[in-house]
Design a protein around this motif. Structure first.
Motif, PDB file in Angstrom:
ATOM      1  N   VAL A 130       2.154  10.080   0.786  1.00  0.00           N
ATOM      2  CA  VAL A 130       2.937   8.848   0.668  1.00  0.00           C
ATOM      3  C   VAL A 130       4.397   9.202   0.409  1.00  0.00           C
ATOM      4  N   THR A 131       5.284   8.623   1.223  1.00  0.00           N
ATOM      5  CA  THR A 131       6.720   8.832   1.079  1.00  0.00           C
ATOM      6  C   THR A 131       7.401   7.489   0.887  1.00  0.00           C
ATOM      7  N   VAL A 132       8.334   7.445  -0.074  1.00  0.00           N
ATOM      8  CA  VAL A 132       9.048   6.204  -0.374  1.00  0.00           C
ATOM      9  C   VAL A 132      10.549   6.430  -0.223  1.00  0.00           C
ATOM     10  N   ASP A 133      11.188   5.653   0.626  1.00  0.00           N
ATOM     11  CA  ASP A 133      12.641   5.635   0.735  1.00  0.00           C
ATOM     12  C   ASP A 133      13.113   4.474  -0.129  1.00  0.00           C
ATOM     13  N   VAL A 134      13.639   4.792  -1.312  1.00  0.00           N
ATOM     14  CA  VAL A 134      13.971   3.749  -2.285  1.00  0.00           C
ATOM     15  C   VAL A 134      15.083   2.842  -1.774  1.00  0.00           C
ATOM     16  N   ASP A 135      16.128   3.418  -1.197  1.00  0.00           N
ATOM     17  CA  ASP A 135      17.254   2.607  -0.715  1.00  0.00           C
ATOM     18  C   ASP A 135      16.819   1.645   0.380  1.00  0.00           C
ATOM     19  N   ALA A 136      16.045   2.142   1.336  1.00  0.00           N
ATOM     20  CA  ALA A 136      15.597   1.300   2.453  1.00  0.00           C
ATOM     21  C   ALA A 136      14.368   0.467   2.102  1.00  0.00           C
ATOM     22  N   ARG A 137      13.767   0.726   0.925  1.00  0.00           N
ATOM     23  CA  ARG A 137      12.538   0.058   0.494  1.00  0.00           C
ATOM     24  C   ARG A 137      11.457   0.195   1.569  1.00  0.00           C
ATOM     25  N   ARG A 138      11.317   1.421   2.063  1.00  0.00           N
ATOM     26  CA  ARG A 138      10.350   1.721   3.125  1.00  0.00           C
ATOM     27  C   ARG A 138       9.287   2.670   2.582  1.00  0.00           C
ATOM     28  N   VAL A 139       8.017   2.342   2.864  1.00  0.00           N
ATOM     29  CA  VAL A 139       6.900   3.168   2.402  1.00  0.00           C
ATOM     30  C   VAL A 139       6.107   3.645   3.610  1.00  0.00           C
ATOM     31  N   MET A 140       5.843   4.940   3.628  1.00  0.00           N
ATOM     32  CA  MET A 140       5.061   5.527   4.709  1.00  0.00           C
ATOM     33  C   MET A 140       3.871   6.268   4.120  1.00  0.00           C
ATOM     34  N   LYS A 141       2.716   6.139   4.765  1.00  0.00           N
ATOM     35  CA  LYS A 141       1.531   6.914   4.388  1.00  0.00           C
ATOM     36  C   LYS A 141       1.031   7.642   5.625  1.00  0.00           C
ATOM     37  N   LEU A 155       5.957  -1.211  -8.726  1.00  0.00           N
ATOM     38  CA  LEU A 155       4.904  -0.443  -9.389  1.00  0.00           C
ATOM     39  C   LEU A 155       4.769   0.945  -8.764  1.00  0.00           C
ATOM     40  N   LEU A 156       4.800   1.002  -7.440  1.00  0.00           N
ATOM     41  CA  LEU A 156       4.667   2.284  -6.747  1.00  0.00           C
ATOM     42  C   LEU A 156       5.761   3.254  -7.175  1.00  0.00           C
ATOM     43  N   LEU A 199      -2.828   1.913  -0.164  1.00  0.00           N
ATOM     44  CA  LEU A 199      -2.470   3.332  -0.070  1.00  0.00           C
ATOM     45  C   LEU A 199      -3.681   4.261  -0.085  1.00  0.00           C
ATOM     46  N   GLY A 200      -4.878   3.688  -0.204  1.00  0.00           N
ATOM     47  CA  GLY A 200      -6.071   4.522  -0.280  1.00  0.00           C
ATOM     48  C   GLY A 200      -6.122   5.342  -1.548  1.00  0.00           C
ATOM     49  N   TRP A 201      -5.614   4.781  -2.641  1.00  0.00           N
ATOM     50  CA  TRP A 201      -5.518   5.493  -3.916  1.00  0.00           C
ATOM     51  C   TRP A 201      -6.609   5.070  -4.900  1.00  0.00           C
ATOM     52  N   GLU A 202      -7.785   4.704  -4.394  1.00  0.00           N
ATOM     53  CA  GLU A 202      -8.863   4.270  -5.285  1.00  0.00           C
ATOM     54  C   GLU A 202      -9.220   5.330  -6.318  1.00  0.00           C
ATOM     55  N   ARG A 203      -9.106   6.604  -5.949  1.00  0.00           N
ATOM     56  CA  ARG A 203      -9.425   7.690  -6.878  1.00  0.00           C
ATOM     57  C   ARG A 203      -8.195   8.266  -7.562  1.00  0.00           C
ATOM     58  N   SER A 204      -7.017   8.023  -7.001  1.00  0.00           N
ATOM     59  CA  SER A 204      -5.793   8.616  -7.550  1.00  0.00           C
ATOM     60  C   SER A 204      -5.135   7.750  -8.614  1.00  0.00           C
ATOM     61  N   LEU A 205      -5.149   6.431  -8.413  1.00  0.00           N
ATOM     62  CA  LEU A 205      -4.509   5.512  -9.349  1.00  0.00           C
ATOM     63  C   LEU A 205      -5.587   5.012 -10.309  1.00  0.00           C
ATOM     64  N   VAL A 206      -5.696   5.690 -11.442  1.00  0.00           N
ATOM     65  CA  VAL A 206      -6.834   5.468 -12.335  1.00  0.00           C
ATOM     66  C   VAL A 206      -6.437   4.640 -13.557  1.00  0.00           C
ATOM     67  N   ALA A 207      -7.402   3.866 -14.048  1.00  0.00           N
ATOM     68  CA  ALA A 207      -7.209   3.105 -15.284  1.00  0.00           C
ATOM     69  C   ALA A 207      -7.414   4.028 -16.478  1.00  0.00           C
ATOM     70  N   VAL A 208      -6.568   3.879 -17.462  1.00  0.00           N
ATOM     71  CA  VAL A 208      -6.667   4.651 -18.704  1.00  0.00           C
ATOM     72  C   VAL A 208      -7.061   3.682 -19.817  1.00  0.00           C
ATOM     73  N   TYR A 209      -8.199   3.917 -20.410  1.00  0.00           N
ATOM     74  CA  TYR A 209      -8.777   2.990 -21.385  1.00  0.00           C
ATOM     75  C   TYR A 209      -7.804   2.673 -22.519  1.00  0.00           C
ATOM     76  N   LYS A 210      -7.600   1.382 -22.753  1.00  0.00           N
ATOM     77  CA  LYS A 210      -6.741   0.861 -23.812  1.00  0.00           C
ATOM     78  C   LYS A 210      -5.270   1.275 -23.676  1.00  0.00           C
ATOM     79  N   VAL A 211      -4.899   1.781 -22.512  1.00  0.00           N
ATOM     80  CA  VAL A 211      -3.502   2.161 -22.297  1.00  0.00           C
ATOM     81  C   VAL A 211      -2.939   1.422 -21.086  1.00  0.00           C
ATOM     82  N   GLY A 212      -3.366   1.823 -19.898  1.00  0.00           N
ATOM     83  CA  GLY A 212      -2.837   1.211 -18.677  1.00  0.00           C
ATOM     84  C   GLY A 212      -3.325   1.973 -17.466  1.00  0.00           C
ATOM     85  N   TYR A 213      -2.401   2.621 -16.751  1.00  0.00           N
ATOM     86  CA  TYR A 213      -2.757   3.330 -15.524  1.00  0.00           C
ATOM     87  C   TYR A 213      -2.008   4.653 -15.424  1.00  0.00           C
ATOM     88  N   ARG A 214      -2.609   5.558 -14.621  1.00  0.00           N
ATOM     89  CA  ARG A 214      -2.000   6.858 -14.367  1.00  0.00           C
ATOM     90  C   ARG A 214      -2.206   7.229 -12.911  1.00  0.00           C
TER      91      ARG A 214
END
Length: 219
Positions: A130-141, A155-156, A199-214
């Motif tokens: 995944v690549t993000v061009d912040v200025d152009a607000r463009r996301v590529m996977k 969030l990304l 983004l197909g991040w079901e395994r990469s973007l994980v919930a952290v108990y009583k905290v949030g996400y990682r």
């Protein structure tokens, strides 16, 4: 790549900063002695220096006097009770200061803000394919564009800038929605779920108990 020198006599602080800024895509070096810092600055070019005040060998103020003509951006690292030192540091030419203990999200944000003022900020972020061009607000996977809403994009960017760091729900909500978090996580959770799917991040973007996400990314 942006090169940052961390100067602090507490190795755990140096390690914490190095870990989080390296995860955000910066190249970091760390020293715990003022004289050693001066030697490194003489030998290597740095884009930013994070500088403690109380140091063995030479104080942060001494180092600041030396590097001021070099026009290297400086963020002082201070303790809460050192109000006079913070003021003195800013008068000497420091661009900002961090108060110990600091939040890792604030650390990255302050570094980025100073680098932007010097036109040194790198506005392309990556995490896996995944690549993000912040200025152009463009996301590529994997070379293909991904359409995100403004909140999903926000969030990304936060997740990629803080790879492998657990982010509190309060922090995510207040940074992206720009309003106080009142404890209702449904809105945030729904946006994270959509971001995972897109983004197909079901395994990469994980919930952290009583905290949030990682966002878990192998470097």
């Amino acid at each position: 790549m942006i090169k940052i020198l961390i100067v602090d006599d507490e190795k755990p602080i140096c390690d914490l900063i190095d870990l989080n800024l390296s995860s955000a895509g910066y190249q970091c070096s760390a020293v715990q002695d003022g004289l050693e810092a001066l030697e490194r600055i003489e030998k290597e070019p740095f884009d930013l220096i994070l500088l403690d005040i109380m140091l063995p060998g030479a104080s942060g103020f001494d180092i600041m006097e030396y590097i001021r003509p070099l026009e290297i951006p400086v963020i002082f690292i201070t303790a809460k009770h050192e109000v006079r030192d913070r003021v003195k540091g800013l008068k000497l030419g420091a661009d900002d200061y961090l108060v110990k203990p600091f939040d890792v999200v604030e650390l990255v944000a302050r570094v980025e803000a100073v680098l932007r003022r010097y036109n040194k900020a790198e506005q392309k972020l990556t995490a896996g394919d995944v690549t993000v061009d912040v200025d152009a607000r463009r996301v590529m996977k994997a070379g293909k564009p991904v359409v995100l809403t403004n909140k999903e994009f926000g969030l990304l960017v936060l997740f990629i800038k803080n790879k492998n760091v657990a982010l509190f729900r309060e922090t995510l909500y207040e940074k992206v929605w720009e309003e106080e978090y009142l404890g209702d996580s449904r809105t945030l959770d729904l946006h994270v779920q959509r971001l995972r799917r897109k983004l197909g991040w079901e395994r990469s973007l994980v919930a952290v108990y009583k905290v949030g996400y990682r966002l878990e990314v192998s470097e």
